[in-house]
Structures are given as structure tokens and as C-alpha cells.
Design an enzyme around this catalytic site. Structure first.
Site, PDB file in Angstrom:
ATOM      1  N   ASN A 151      -7.740   5.781  -3.856  1.00 30.05           N
ATOM      2  CA  ASN A 151      -7.829   4.982  -5.095  1.00 30.05           C
ATOM      3  C   ASN A 151      -8.919   3.910  -5.047  1.00 30.05           C
ATOM      4  O   ASN A 151      -9.570   3.642  -6.056  1.00 30.05           O
ATOM      5  CB  ASN A 151      -6.459   4.369  -5.441  1.00 30.05           C
ATOM      6  CG  ASN A 151      -5.971   3.413  -4.387  1.00 30.05           C
ATOM      7  OD1 ASN A 151      -6.269   3.566  -3.213  1.00 30.05           O
ATOM      8  ND2 ASN A 151      -5.234   2.414  -4.808  1.00 30.05           N
ATOM      9  N   GLU A 249       0.565   0.280   4.966  1.00 32.93           N
ATOM     10  CA  GLU A 249       0.461  -0.304   3.621  1.00 32.93           C
ATOM     11  C   GLU A 249       0.762   0.817   2.648  1.00 32.93           C
ATOM     12  O   GLU A 249      -0.069   1.717   2.455  1.00 32.93           O
ATOM     13  CB  GLU A 249      -0.954  -0.845   3.388  1.00 32.93           C
ATOM     14  CG  GLU A 249      -1.394  -1.915   4.371  1.00 32.93           C
ATOM     15  CD  GLU A 249      -0.705  -3.246   4.138  1.00 32.93           C
ATOM     16  OE1 GLU A 249      -0.182  -3.471   3.029  1.00 32.93           O
ATOM     17  OE2 GLU A 249      -0.665  -4.057   5.080  1.00 32.93           O
ATOM     18  N   CYS A 283      -2.326   0.171  -6.036  1.00 32.38           N
ATOM     19  CA  CYS A 283      -0.963  -0.011  -5.536  1.00 32.38           C
ATOM     20  C   CYS A 283      -0.327  -1.284  -6.083  1.00 32.38           C
ATOM     21  O   CYS A 283       0.889  -1.420  -6.089  1.00 32.38           O
ATOM     22  CB  CYS A 283      -0.973  -0.042  -4.019  1.00 32.38           C
ATOM     23  SG  CYS A 283      -2.153  -1.234  -3.366  1.00 32.38           S
ATOM     24  N   GLU A 461      -1.858  -7.096   6.640  1.00 32.42           N
ATOM     25  CA  GLU A 461      -3.289  -7.088   6.943  1.00 32.42           C
ATOM     26  C   GLU A 461      -3.907  -8.296   6.261  1.00 32.42           C
ATOM     27  O   GLU A 461      -3.236  -9.024   5.550  1.00 32.42           O
ATOM     28  CB  GLU A 461      -3.914  -5.758   6.479  1.00 32.42           C
ATOM     29  CG  GLU A 461      -3.304  -4.589   7.242  1.00 32.42           C
ATOM     30  CD  GLU A 461      -3.973  -3.241   7.027  1.00 32.42           C
ATOM     31  OE1 GLU A 461      -4.695  -3.068   6.034  1.00 32.42           O
ATOM     32  OE2 GLU A 461      -3.756  -2.356   7.876  1.00 32.42           O
TER      33      GLU A 461
END
Ligand code: NDP
Length: 480
Positions: A151, A249, A283, A461
Site C-alpha cells: 500500500n 505491524e 492501515c 517502530e
């Protein structure tokens, strides 16, 4: 037709096998490139190169690594337009977004970690009265694996690679096979700036073959993965018996909670973005919109109007605001969720269809879609759709909307619109998410922890959190 190669030990090399994968141009529905489906033997070659490069790279000075990352950032900036065009073509995203977000941020990731590493330090604990000193050193892990999704291709690829390299690791990285193009351009940049050979190796191929081989490799002992929750769970299962360090993630189903006292204009403009940016394939998109009942009808009318004004167009046109979805398979998945929502009683307020008008029919375009719900308990509000589809629903009380917001297996992000400070403090504490935005969306400071709770992932992160992940602490205790 372009044929992409792996980048191993500082060279573009063909994969050992004969399997090739088609790369599609989503706006045209045509194949324009092919890439190898690398197998375990290719991953092994990349691992050996990374292993050989590790002793020297991990012993370079921080200043040297910082300078290398800075050079990569500048080289990305020098090719900004070329990379943005490539990203837009490969992914279907509007060129304006690729320029403003994807490529800008890819350079920013390298620049940020070139600086962050110079400020990263470890701790010492003097135990007074016992003549004991503990100090902790942080060592790079070794060869690490970085696996990223389609994405935000170069953006997320670099988000992992930059801290891994800054911390002194060497890397075997796999971009998504759906959008491999800018990762392959990055290989040219690495050559140009003189990154020592073997420090970063890029291996192309399918998740089930190349990705799997990286995760299964016994000596690639840390994996940073961004992608779907199902894939993340699979990776965790494969990695667990080898006790690999994992940063996952994963997906999200993020609530966007709107109270009547919000700044309406600002909220509306941002909500259109948080719903449909990158065709809803971020996301962090707010796909479940809950609106306080007293504002509901005003919001519904204005939101539908604003959504219908969005310019869906060819990704390479400057004026385009919504481009093509990444693949036909993904488009069909998104459409099937719309169908399911209708069957479960959802009312389509706008959109809902594939765009088949002249010039668009062969591409993977879809109308931005708003679905009105009268119950939170439905598939469309449970599953991550990852497309230009949002739901709206009214609520009456803070408690009620908190229940809706948290009634999901995911916990990546949430957005809250209100001018009430006490409510902000209460709600932000109670919402189950790794990131909560108040009166804004996607505003990022790269020093902050980024990641989710529940099925949205494990670990954080960003900033020193990423450097913590990519290093192993060793404590030394001395009695004197
Ligand atoms: P996938 O999970 O399908 O794939 C992600 C990456 O993993 C790809 O490179 C993929 O390769 C690879 N992969 C697939 N199977 C395996 C395997 N068995 N072993 C190792 N690697 C594998 O995700 P998508 O690419 O479809 O991306 C969309 C998802 O990513 C969404 O769920 C979205 O929410 C999530 N995401 C999460 C973000 C976050 O920060 N939390 C940010 C952005 C996206 P291949 O492409 O060949 O399948």
C-alpha cells in the site's frame, strides 16, 4: 516489458529459478513488468552476502553510517519525480499522493534515522554503596529480515531498512510482489551512493516462497514485518520455535469518533482524507465513523456531498484525488464486502460500484463508498476491508461509542473529534489502540512509537523504538 532483478551483494542478479511473476499497471489492468519468484536458494545467497558484510558494517562508526543514510535520502530526493511516477504507476495511487507522501517520506525515513542513530545511547546504573556498576551496550543483531506490503511501497520498505542499517545490521529485504518497482529503483540508488556490497540485499518474489524463506532462515534472527494480520500470525508461528525477534505491524479497523462540539469544517475535510486517501488502502484509515446523534444528519449530508466531489481519475493526472485499487483480486474482495454489507442491512449512501465508464473499464477503479449502518455488529465493521469504503452510524453517549470503538479484534489507531478537554482525556485513555489522534489524522512525528495492540501487531517502530528493536541489549555488571 521490464524485467526486475534481485539485488544481492551489490549487484543486480537474476534469480536461480525460472519462475516469473507479472506486475500489473492497476489503472490499465495490463502487465508491464515481471519479477522473479525467488526461492530459498536466492534468499540463501542474499543471506550469505549480508553475513559477509556484517562484521565490517557493524564496526563502522555511527558518523559513517549516518552519512550513508543521508546520501541515500538525498539521492531519493534527487529522483523524487521519477520515483513518484513509478510508485503511482505500480500501485495505482494518485501521483500527487506519491509525491507528497510516499517518496517524500521514503527520503525522510533515511534522513530521520541518519540523525536518530547519532543520538541513540545506552544506560549505566551505578549501585551506590555496593561498589557495583552496571552498564548496557546495544549491539546490532546481525542479518535481519524486512518484509513490507503494497500500500505504501517505498515508504514502508524504507521505514524498516533505515533503522536496521543505522543500528549496524545487514539486511535481506523483500518488498511486496504486487508493487516491487521502486524497491528495484532503490537498488540503483544504493549503487550510486556507494553503499558497501552485501549491506542491503533486495530479494523479489511471492510471500509464500521468498517471504517464507526469509522467515524460515535459521540465521536471520529478527524479522520486521508489515502486512495483514493473517500473514503476521503465520509468520509468528514459523518464527516462534526459533525464538526470533519479531516486530509485527498488522491490520486495523480504526474508529473515527465525531462529537457534535467538533470544529466541523476541519473534521469534515480530514474525515474525507482519512476515509479515502490512497483509495482507503492505508492501515490507519478511519473506516468506522461514529457521529454524535445531534450532528448526524448535518454530517451525513455534508460527508456524502464532499465524497461525491472527489475526483476519481487516472493516477498519473495531477488533479486526481482517488486512483485505482492495487489489483483486480483486491478490488473484487472490497466489492464483496460491500455486497455483504447490503445483505446485512447496510444502506449505500453513495458509491458501491466498480467504475466501468470509458477509459476506466480495464483498470481497477471503484467509487468512494459510504454505507450507513444501524448496528455495529456486522461483517463490514468487523473485518478490515482496506478499500474506499467507510461506514457511518450515530451514537448517543460517550460510553456507547467507546463500546463500539473497542468492539473489534484490531487496535491500531483511532481518531477523536471534540473540543472538550475532559472528554478527550477520558476517551484517549480508554480507546484500545496504539495511536489516538485528536482533531487530526495521520499527523506523524517520526520519534513517536508506532504500532498497534490486539490483532494489530506486536512491538513498536519509529524513533528509538525501532533502534531498540534492531539492537540487542547486553548488560555488563562490574564489582570494583
Ligand atoms: P500481506 O500480509 O499479504 O503481505 C505483506 C508482505 O508479506 C508482502 O511482502 C507479502 O508478499 C509477504 N508475505 C505474504 N505471505 C508471507 C509468508 N508466508 N512469509 C513471509 N512473508 C509473506 O499484506 P498486504 O501486502 O496485502 O498489505 C495489506 C495489509 O498490510 C493490510 O492488512 C494493512 O492493514 C497492513 N498494513 C499495516 C500497516 C501497519 O503499520 N500496521 C501499514 C500498512 C499496511 P506478497 O506480496 O508476495 O504476498
Amino acid at each position: 516489458m521490464d524485467y526486475l532483478s534481485n539485488y544481492i551483494n551489490g549487484k543486480k542478479v537474476p534469480a536461480k529459478g525460472e519462475k516469473w511473476i507479472d506486475v500489473f499497471h492497476p489503472a490499465k489492468g495490463k502487465v508491464y513488468a515481471q519479477l522473479p519468484d525467488s526461492q530459498a536458494a536466492d534468499v540463501e545467497e542474499a543471506y550469505q552476502a549480508a553475513k559477509a558484510a556484517f562484521p565490517e558494517w557493524s564496526n563502522t562508526t555511527i558518523e559513517y553510517r549516518s552519512e550513508m543514510l543521508e546520501k541515500i535520502a538525498s539521492a531519493i530526493e534527487a529522483r523524487h519525480e521519477e520515483l513518484a511516477q513509478a510508485e503511482s504507476k505500480d500501485n495505482g495511487k494518485p501521483i500527487s499522493l506519491a509525491r507528497r507522501v510516499d517518496i517524500y517520506r521514503a527520503a525522510a525515513n533515511f534522513r530521520f534515522f541518519s540523525k536518530a542513530i547519532t543520538q541513540y545511547s545506552s544506560e549505566a546504573h551505578h549501585t551506590a554503596g555496593m561498589n557495583v556498576m552496571n552498564y548496557t551496550i546495544r549491539k546490532p543483531i546481525g542479518v535481519v529480515g524486512c518484509i513490507s506490503p503494497w500500500n505504501l511501497p517505498l515508504y514502508l520498505f524504507s521505514w524498516k531498512i533505515a533503522p536496521a542499517l543505522a543500528a549496524g545490521n545487514t539486511v535481506v529485504a523483500k518488498p511486496s510482489e504486487v508493487t516491487p518497482y521502486t524497491a528495484s529503483m532503490l537498488a540503483d540508488i544504493l549503487d550510486e551512493v556507494g553503499l558497501p556490497k552485501g549491506v542491503l540485499n533486495i530479494v523479489h518474489g511471492l510471500g509464500g516462497s521468498t517471504g517464507q524463506a526469509i522467515v524460515e532462515h535459521p540465521d536471520i534472527t529478527a524479522i520486521s514485518f508489515t502486512g495483514g494480520t493473517t500473514t503476521g500470525a503465520h509468520i509468528a508461528r514459523v518464527a516462534a520455535p526459533m525464538f526470533k525477534k519479531l516486530s509485527l505491524e498488522l491490520g486495523g479497523k480504526n474508529p473515527n469518533i465525531i462529537f457534535a462540539d467538533c470544529n466541523f469544517e476541519q473534521m469534515l475535510k480530514t474525515t474525507v482524507q482519512s476515509s479515502f486517501s490512497n483509495q482507503g488502502q492505508i492501515c490507519l484509515c478511519g473506516s468506522r465513523i461514529y457521529v454524535e446523534r445531534s450532528l448526524y444528519s448535518k454530517f451525513k449530508k455534508a460527508f456524502v456531498e464532499a465524497t461525491e466531489k472527489l475526483r476519481v481519475g487516472m493516477p498519473n493526472e495531477d488533479a486526481t484525488q482517488v486512483g485505482a485499487l492495487v489489483s483486480e483480486e483486491h478490488l473484487n474482495k472490497v466489492l464483496s464486502y460491500v455486497q455483504k454489507a447490503k445483505e446485512e442491512g447496510g444502506k449505500i449512501l453513495t458509491g458501491g460500484n466498480r467504475i466501468t465508464k470509458e477509459g476506466f473499464a480495464s483498470g481497477y477503479f471503484m467509487e468512494p463508498t459510504i454505507i450507513e449502518l444501524d448496528s455495529n455488529d456486522c461483517t463490514i465493521n468487523r473485518d478490515e476491508v482496506f478499500g474506499p469504503v467507510v461506514t457511518i452510524m450515530p451514537f448517543d453517549t460517550e460510553e456507547e461509542v467507546l463500546g463500539y470503538a473497542n468492539a473489534t479484534k484490531y487496535g491500531l489507531s483511532a481518531t477523536l473529534w471534540t473540543e472538550n478537554l475532559s472528554r478527550t482525556m477520558r476517551m484517549t485513555e480508554e480507546i484500545q489502540a496504539g495511536i489516538v489522534w485528536v482533531n487530526t489524522w495521520l499527523t506523524r512525528d517520526l520519534r513517536t512509537p508506532f504500532g498497534g495492540v490486539k490483532a494489530s501487531g506486536v512491538g513498536r517502530e519509529g524513533g528509538f523504538y525501532a533502534l531498540d528493536f534492531f539492537t540487542e541489549p547486553k548488560n555488563i555488571c562490574i564489582r570494583f
